[in-house]
Design a protein around this motif. Sequence first.
Motif, PDB file in Angstrom:
ATOM      1  N   ALA A  40      -9.891  -6.580  37.290  1.00 30.08           N
ATOM      2  CA  ALA A  40      -9.305  -7.674  36.514  1.00 30.08           C
ATOM      3  C   ALA A  40      -7.829  -7.420  36.225  1.00 30.08           C
ATOM      4  CB  ALA A  40     -10.080  -7.859  35.213  1.00 30.08           C
ATOM      5  N   ALA A  41      -7.511  -6.194  35.809  1.00 30.43           N
ATOM      6  CA  ALA A  41      -6.117  -5.872  35.493  1.00 30.43           C
ATOM      7  C   ALA A  41      -5.224  -6.010  36.723  1.00 30.43           C
ATOM      8  CB  ALA A  41      -6.022  -4.462  34.923  1.00 30.43           C
ATOM      9  N   ALA A  42      -5.755  -5.685  37.894  1.00 29.11           N
ATOM     10  CA  ALA A  42      -4.986  -5.815  39.138  1.00 29.11           C
ATOM     11  C   ALA A  42      -4.610  -7.264  39.407  1.00 29.11           C
ATOM     12  CB  ALA A  42      -5.784  -5.263  40.312  1.00 29.11           C
ATOM     13  N   ARG A  43      -5.296  -8.179  38.760  1.00 26.73           N
ATOM     14  CA  ARG A  43      -5.025  -9.608  38.923  1.00 26.73           C
ATOM     15  C   ARG A  43      -4.303 -10.191  37.715  1.00 26.73           C
ATOM     16  NH1 ARG A  43      -9.224  -7.878  41.783  1.00 26.73           N
ATOM     17  NH2 ARG A  43      -9.614  -8.839  43.824  1.00 26.73           N
TER      18      ARG A  43
ATOM     19  N   ARG B 104      -0.703  -5.660  35.412  1.00 30.03           N
ATOM     20  CA  ARG B 104      -0.925  -5.199  36.790  1.00 30.03           C
ATOM     21  C   ARG B 104      -0.344  -3.790  36.993  1.00 30.03           C
ATOM     22  NH1 ARG B 104       0.273  -9.902  41.120  1.00 30.03           N
ATOM     23  NH2 ARG B 104      -1.121  -8.577  42.341  1.00 30.03           N
ATOM     24  N   LYS B 105       0.804  -3.536  36.416  1.00 29.01           N
ATOM     25  CA  LYS B 105       1.431  -2.218  36.559  1.00 29.01           C
ATOM     26  C   LYS B 105       0.661  -1.134  35.811  1.00 29.01           C
ATOM     27  CE  LYS B 105       6.216  -3.708  37.338  1.00 29.01           C
ATOM     28  NZ  LYS B 105       7.598  -3.687  36.797  1.00 29.01           N
ATOM     29  N   SER B 106      -0.114  -1.534  34.791  1.00 28.68           N
ATOM     30  CA  SER B 106      -0.786  -0.564  33.933  1.00 28.68           C
ATOM     31  C   SER B 106      -1.850   0.255  34.647  1.00 28.68           C
ATOM     32  CB  SER B 106      -1.423  -1.272  32.731  1.00 28.68           C
ATOM     33  OG  SER B 106      -2.564  -2.040  33.137  1.00 28.68           O
ATOM     34  N   ILE B 107      -2.280  -0.192  35.822  1.00 24.51           N
ATOM     35  CA  ILE B 107      -3.346   0.533  36.526  1.00 24.51           C
ATOM     36  C   ILE B 107      -2.858   1.157  37.836  1.00 24.51           C
ATOM     37  CG2 ILE B 107      -5.205  -0.845  35.523  1.00 24.51           C
ATOM     38  CD1 ILE B 107      -5.261  -2.208  38.426  1.00 24.51           C
ATOM     39  N   GLU B 108      -1.569   1.355  37.964  1.00 19.50           N
ATOM     40  CA  GLU B 108      -1.021   1.915  39.209  1.00 19.50           C
ATOM     41  C   GLU B 108      -1.591   3.292  39.535  1.00 19.50           C
ATOM     42  OE1 GLU B 108       3.212   1.841  39.210  1.00 19.50           O
ATOM     43  OE2 GLU B 108       3.330  -0.313  39.615  1.00 19.50           O
ATOM     44  N   LYS B 109      -1.931   4.073  38.507  1.00 23.56           N
ATOM     45  CA  LYS B 109      -2.450   5.417  38.786  1.00 23.56           C
ATOM     46  C   LYS B 109      -3.810   5.369  39.478  1.00 23.56           C
ATOM     47  CE  LYS B 109      -4.604   6.317  34.261  1.00 23.56           C
ATOM     48  NZ  LYS B 109      -4.582   7.227  33.088  1.00 23.56           N
ATOM     49  N   PHE B 110      -4.473   4.211  39.433  1.00 22.37           N
ATOM     50  CA  PHE B 110      -5.772   4.075  40.088  1.00 22.37           C
ATOM     51  C   PHE B 110      -5.673   3.505  41.499  1.00 22.37           C
ATOM     52  CE2 PHE B 110      -6.573   3.178  35.481  1.00 22.37           C
ATOM     53  CZ  PHE B 110      -7.172   4.391  35.183  1.00 22.37           C
TER      54      PHE B 110
ATOM     55  N   GLU C 274      -0.695 -12.377  20.949  1.00 20.47           N
ATOM     56  CA  GLU C 274      -0.189 -12.561  22.305  1.00 20.47           C
ATOM     57  C   GLU C 274      -0.987 -11.737  23.306  1.00 20.47           C
ATOM     58  OE1 GLU C 274       2.176 -14.376  23.695  1.00 20.47           O
ATOM     59  OE2 GLU C 274       3.059 -15.305  21.915  1.00 20.47           O
ATOM     60  N   LEU C 275      -1.200 -12.305  24.470  1.00 21.47           N
ATOM     61  CA  LEU C 275      -1.774 -11.547  25.563  1.00 21.47           C
ATOM     62  C   LEU C 275      -0.671 -10.740  26.243  1.00 21.47           C
ATOM     63  CD1 LEU C 275      -4.126 -14.188  27.247  1.00 21.47           C
ATOM     64  CD2 LEU C 275      -4.775 -12.308  25.717  1.00 21.47           C
ATOM     65  N   PRO C 276      -0.979  -9.557  26.737  1.00 21.31           N
ATOM     66  CA  PRO C 276       0.031  -8.781  27.471  1.00 21.31           C
ATOM     67  C   PRO C 276       0.544  -9.554  28.676  1.00 21.31           C
ATOM     68  CG  PRO C 276      -1.902  -7.443  26.996  1.00 21.31           C
ATOM     69  CD  PRO C 276      -2.265  -8.854  26.660  1.00 21.31           C
ATOM     70  N   ASN C 277       1.800  -9.331  28.998  1.00 23.26           N
ATOM     71  CA  ASN C 277       2.395  -9.971  30.173  1.00 23.26           C
ATOM     72  C   ASN C 277       1.609  -9.591  31.427  1.00 23.26           C
ATOM     73  OD1 ASN C 277       4.309  -9.812  32.620  1.00 23.26           O
ATOM     74  ND2 ASN C 277       5.471 -11.059  31.170  1.00 23.26           N
ATOM     75  N   PRO C 278       1.251 -10.564  32.268  1.00 21.96           N
ATOM     76  CA  PRO C 278       0.424 -10.252  33.447  1.00 21.96           C
ATOM     77  C   PRO C 278       1.047  -9.255  34.411  1.00 21.96           C
ATOM     78  CG  PRO C 278       1.245 -12.516  33.530  1.00 21.96           C
ATOM     79  CD  PRO C 278       1.520 -12.009  32.157  1.00 21.96           C
ATOM     80  N   VAL C 279       2.370  -9.250  34.507  1.00 20.24           N
ATOM     81  CA  VAL C 279       3.040  -8.285  35.388  1.00 20.24           C
ATOM     82  C   VAL C 279       2.853  -6.875  34.844  1.00 20.24           C
ATOM     83  CG1 VAL C 279       5.250  -7.536  36.340  1.00 20.24           C
ATOM     84  CG2 VAL C 279       4.718  -9.985  36.188  1.00 20.24           C
ATOM     85  N   ILE C 280       2.981  -6.731  33.527  1.00 21.51           N
ATOM     86  CA  ILE C 280       2.784  -5.420  32.895  1.00 21.51           C
ATOM     87  C   ILE C 280       1.328  -4.988  32.999  1.00 21.51           C
ATOM     88  CG2 ILE C 280       2.880  -4.183  30.701  1.00 21.51           C
ATOM     89  CD1 ILE C 280       5.306  -5.894  29.974  1.00 21.51           C
TER      90      ILE C 280
END
Length: 265
Positions: A186-189, A243-249, A235-241
Amino acid sequence: MGSYLSSSLSVQFIIAIYVSKKTKIISWYHFSFKKKNINKRYLKTVDYFWAISTGIKKELVSLGVDPQKIDIVYNPIDTRNISQVKRSGKRNHIIYIGRIDYNKQKNVSELMNVLNKLSGEWQCDLYGAVDKKTKFDLLSLIDSSKKKHQIKFHGFLDDVWEHIKVADILVLTSNYEGFGMVLCEAAARGISLISSDCPVGPADVVNENNGWLYKKNDDSELFEIINTIINNNLELPNPVIVRKSIEKFNLRNYISRIFNLLSTY
């Protein structure tokens, strides 16, 4: 020198005892060790452990495993060619993805209890296998026909993400997980996350950059988070942020971790 990657500690035990003393045994277990009641004697035959979450590492340490034998590898997600899912613009489109049970592992009754308390406009789409009785029991927790019409069961779909065109929040109410791969998907999207802080995976994925963790089985806290969001006070987190939050995976980083570890054994 060979290495055997296996999720079955009993098989590892047999290899260690009867095959070769020189063979290095790597345990790569994908569930909570405590939930599966692992025999501790098997743990002593393992040379290294690959944990897919920080929670699994903590469990292993509590079972007497030397922390130096444990490496956290996580689970991989291939983020290539994944498109951002559109948001509703109203912060009120909730989705759930996974097996749909009542109060077992996935604990979907908790989500239903919260939906029953919500007012105003919202929509919740549930994707996953559900039998008729469970569906009936879950809907029985909803006290108005209007709210029942705001909830849709879509059943199991081979490629669920092909069918999800709009979503603001993914909710996971599990009593326990191995990792919680759907959170990464989900976060990747760009979809914001709300998850129970259950053993043993969600705390590795959910953070202030992509969503909220709530205390397991605390539906009042879950209600407060969702209700505040849909009433436009959070507020919901920015969707771009997000997506970046799971880069380590992502798959590239995952493969790098695996090869680096193998080169050190």
